[in-house]
Motif scaffolding. Structure first.
Motif, PDB file in Angstrom:
ATOM      1  N   ASP A  83     -75.236 -27.355   5.487  1.00 27.38           N
ATOM      2  CA  ASP A  83     -76.443 -26.542   5.608  1.00 27.38           C
ATOM      3  C   ASP A  83     -77.238 -26.671   4.318  1.00 27.38           C
ATOM      4  O   ASP A  83     -76.644 -26.742   3.239  1.00 27.38           O
ATOM      5  N   PRO A  84     -78.574 -26.681   4.399  1.00 23.49           N
ATOM      6  CA  PRO A  84     -79.382 -26.754   3.176  1.00 23.49           C
ATOM      7  C   PRO A  84     -79.145 -25.583   2.215  1.00 23.49           C
ATOM      8  O   PRO A  84     -79.358 -25.721   1.009  1.00 23.49           O
ATOM      9  N   ALA A  85     -78.686 -24.452   2.710  1.00 21.89           N
ATOM     10  CA  ALA A  85     -78.427 -23.286   1.862  1.00 21.89           C
ATOM     11  C   ALA A  85     -77.072 -23.352   1.166  1.00 21.89           C
ATOM     12  O   ALA A  85     -76.772 -22.521   0.313  1.00 21.89           O
ATOM     13  N   ALA A  86     -76.256 -24.335   1.529  1.00 30.18           N
ATOM     14  CA  ALA A  86     -74.898 -24.430   0.987  1.00 30.18           C
ATOM     15  C   ALA A  86     -74.876 -25.268  -0.283  1.00 30.18           C
ATOM     16  O   ALA A  86     -75.221 -26.445  -0.259  1.00 30.18           O
ATOM     17  N   GLY A  87     -74.453 -24.652  -1.376  1.00 31.76           N
ATOM     18  CA  GLY A  87     -74.262 -25.387  -2.615  1.00 31.76           C
ATOM     19  C   GLY A  87     -72.835 -25.870  -2.771  1.00 31.76           C
ATOM     20  O   GLY A  87     -72.534 -26.683  -3.629  1.00 31.76           O
ATOM     21  N   GLY A  88     -71.936 -25.358  -1.925  1.00 32.67           N
ATOM     22  CA  GLY A  88     -70.537 -25.775  -1.955  1.00 32.67           C
ATOM     23  C   GLY A  88     -69.966 -25.810  -0.555  1.00 32.67           C
ATOM     24  O   GLY A  88     -70.224 -24.927   0.257  1.00 32.67           O
ATOM     25  N   ILE A  89     -69.215 -26.881  -0.265  1.00 37.25           N
ATOM     26  CA  ILE A  89     -68.521 -27.021   1.013  1.00 37.25           C
ATOM     27  C   ILE A  89     -67.066 -27.325   0.707  1.00 37.25           C
ATOM     28  O   ILE A  89     -66.764 -28.210  -0.103  1.00 37.25           O
ATOM     29  N   CYS A  90     -66.186 -26.600   1.349  1.00 37.82           N
ATOM     30  CA  CYS A  90     -64.748 -26.795   1.168  1.00 37.82           C
ATOM     31  C   CYS A  90     -64.142 -27.082   2.538  1.00 37.82           C
ATOM     32  O   CYS A  90     -64.410 -26.360   3.499  1.00 37.82           O
ATOM     33  N   VAL A  91     -63.349 -28.157   2.625  1.00 34.76           N
ATOM     34  CA  VAL A  91     -62.678 -28.521   3.874  1.00 34.76           C
ATOM     35  C   VAL A  91     -61.193 -28.655   3.584  1.00 34.76           C
ATOM     36  O   VAL A  91     -60.799 -29.286   2.595  1.00 34.76           O
ATOM     37  N   PHE A  92     -60.369 -28.047   4.449  1.00 33.66           N
ATOM     38  CA  PHE A  92     -58.917 -28.196   4.355  1.00 33.66           C
ATOM     39  C   PHE A  92     -58.432 -28.937   5.583  1.00 33.66           C
ATOM     40  O   PHE A  92     -58.847 -28.640   6.705  1.00 33.66           O
ATOM     41  N   VAL A  93     -57.520 -29.895   5.363  1.00 32.68           N
ATOM     42  CA  VAL A  93     -56.943 -30.684   6.453  1.00 32.68           C
ATOM     43  C   VAL A  93     -55.430 -30.534   6.398  1.00 32.68           C
ATOM     44  O   VAL A  93     -54.807 -30.830   5.375  1.00 32.68           O
ATOM     45  N   GLY A  94     -54.844 -30.073   7.501  1.00 32.28           N
ATOM     46  CA  GLY A  94     -53.390 -30.020   7.616  1.00 32.28           C
ATOM     47  C   GLY A  94     -52.923 -31.194   8.449  1.00 32.28           C
ATOM     48  O   GLY A  94     -53.437 -31.420   9.550  1.00 32.28           O
ATOM     49  N   THR A  95     -51.958 -31.956   7.927  1.00 34.29           N
ATOM     50  CA  THR A  95     -51.460 -33.138   8.622  1.00 34.29           C
ATOM     51  C   THR A  95     -49.980 -32.991   8.958  1.00 34.29           C
ATOM     52  O   THR A  95     -49.266 -32.176   8.368  1.00 34.29           O
ATOM     53  N   VAL A  96     -49.525 -33.793   9.897  1.00 33.92           N
ATOM     54  CA  VAL A  96     -48.121 -33.799  10.291  1.00 33.92           C
ATOM     55  C   VAL A  96     -47.342 -34.617   9.263  1.00 33.92           C
ATOM     56  O   VAL A  96     -47.637 -35.797   9.042  1.00 33.92           O
ATOM     57  N   ARG A  97     -46.385 -33.968   8.623  1.00 33.22           N
ATOM     58  CA  ARG A  97     -45.572 -34.670   7.617  1.00 33.22           C
ATOM     59  C   ARG A  97     -44.267 -35.165   8.236  1.00 33.22           C
ATOM     60  O   ARG A  97     -43.869 -34.718   9.313  1.00 33.22           O
ATOM     61  N   ASP A  98     -43.584 -36.036   7.529  1.00 32.07           N
ATOM     62  CA  ASP A  98     -42.374 -36.676   8.052  1.00 32.07           C
ATOM     63  C   ASP A  98     -41.090 -35.925   7.724  1.00 32.07           C
ATOM     64  O   ASP A  98     -39.998 -36.427   7.964  1.00 32.07           O
ATOM     65  N   HIS A  99     -41.209 -34.721   7.182  1.00 33.23           N
ATOM     66  CA  HIS A  99     -40.023 -33.941   6.831  1.00 33.23           C
ATOM     67  C   HIS A  99     -40.349 -32.445   6.865  1.00 33.23           C
ATOM     68  O   HIS A  99     -41.510 -32.058   6.785  1.00 33.23           O
ATOM     69  N   ASP A 100     -39.298 -31.651   6.976  1.00 28.68           N
ATOM     70  CA  ASP A 100     -39.442 -30.199   6.881  1.00 28.68           C
ATOM     71  C   ASP A 100     -38.088 -29.627   6.512  1.00 28.68           C
ATOM     72  O   ASP A 100     -37.071 -29.969   7.144  1.00 28.68           O
TER      73      ASP A 100
END
Length: 148
Positions: free
Chosen positions: A33-50
């Motif tokens: 958005d033009p009003a946004a001075g900051g954008i934060c994105v979080f991505v959760g991925t499938v890992r190979d262990h738990d």
């Protein structure tokens, strides 16, 4: 019944639970958005262990109310944080190692507000939205987990 401020509703631009691959570009575009001075994105991925065990298969399931609950969470955060926009999508079905499981984004006039809203959105999604993880380990053991 309490009415949400119009800004709160319009700040929530994308919420969904899907059985198709997720897109970072879609979430980023939703919160841009033009009003946004900051954008934060979080991505959760499938890992190979738990928990110290190798994961061989993983799937997510959701309750039919999950999209509505996700919208409620996003609207609550939009009403409590100084944000321009919020977006969040979670994938269900069988996923492969490395697949995107969840993508959330927040934009705000300032970075601190974007970071705070993004963190709250992923944290509250994980505690309040009825999505469950079924993982199978290389040993053959399996478990259902509310992944949050």
């Amino acid at each position: 019944m309490h009415r949400l401020r119009e800004e709160t509703v319009t700040a929530v631009r994308l919420v969904d639970i899907r059985d198709t691959p997720l897109s970072l570009d879609e979430v980023y575009a939703a919160v841009s958005d033009p009003a946004a001075g900051g954008i934060c994105v979080f991505v959760g991925t499938v890992r190979d262990h738990d928990g110290g065990q190798a994961v061989s298969a993983l799937g997510y399931s959701s309750h039919p109310t999950a999209v509505d609950r996700l919208r409620e969470v996003a609207e609550r955060i939009a009403g409590e944080c100084d944000v321009v926009a919020l977006a969040g999508v979670h994938r269900v079905g069988d996923l492969d190692i490395g697949d995107l499981a969840v993508v959330v984004g927040a934009s705000a006039a300032h970075r601190a507000d974007a970071f705070e809203a993004c963190r709250r959105l992923i944290d509250e999604l994980k505690t309040d939205v009825p999505v469950w993880k079924h993982q199978t380990f290389a040993s053959g053991d399996a478990e259902w987990v509310h992944p949050h």
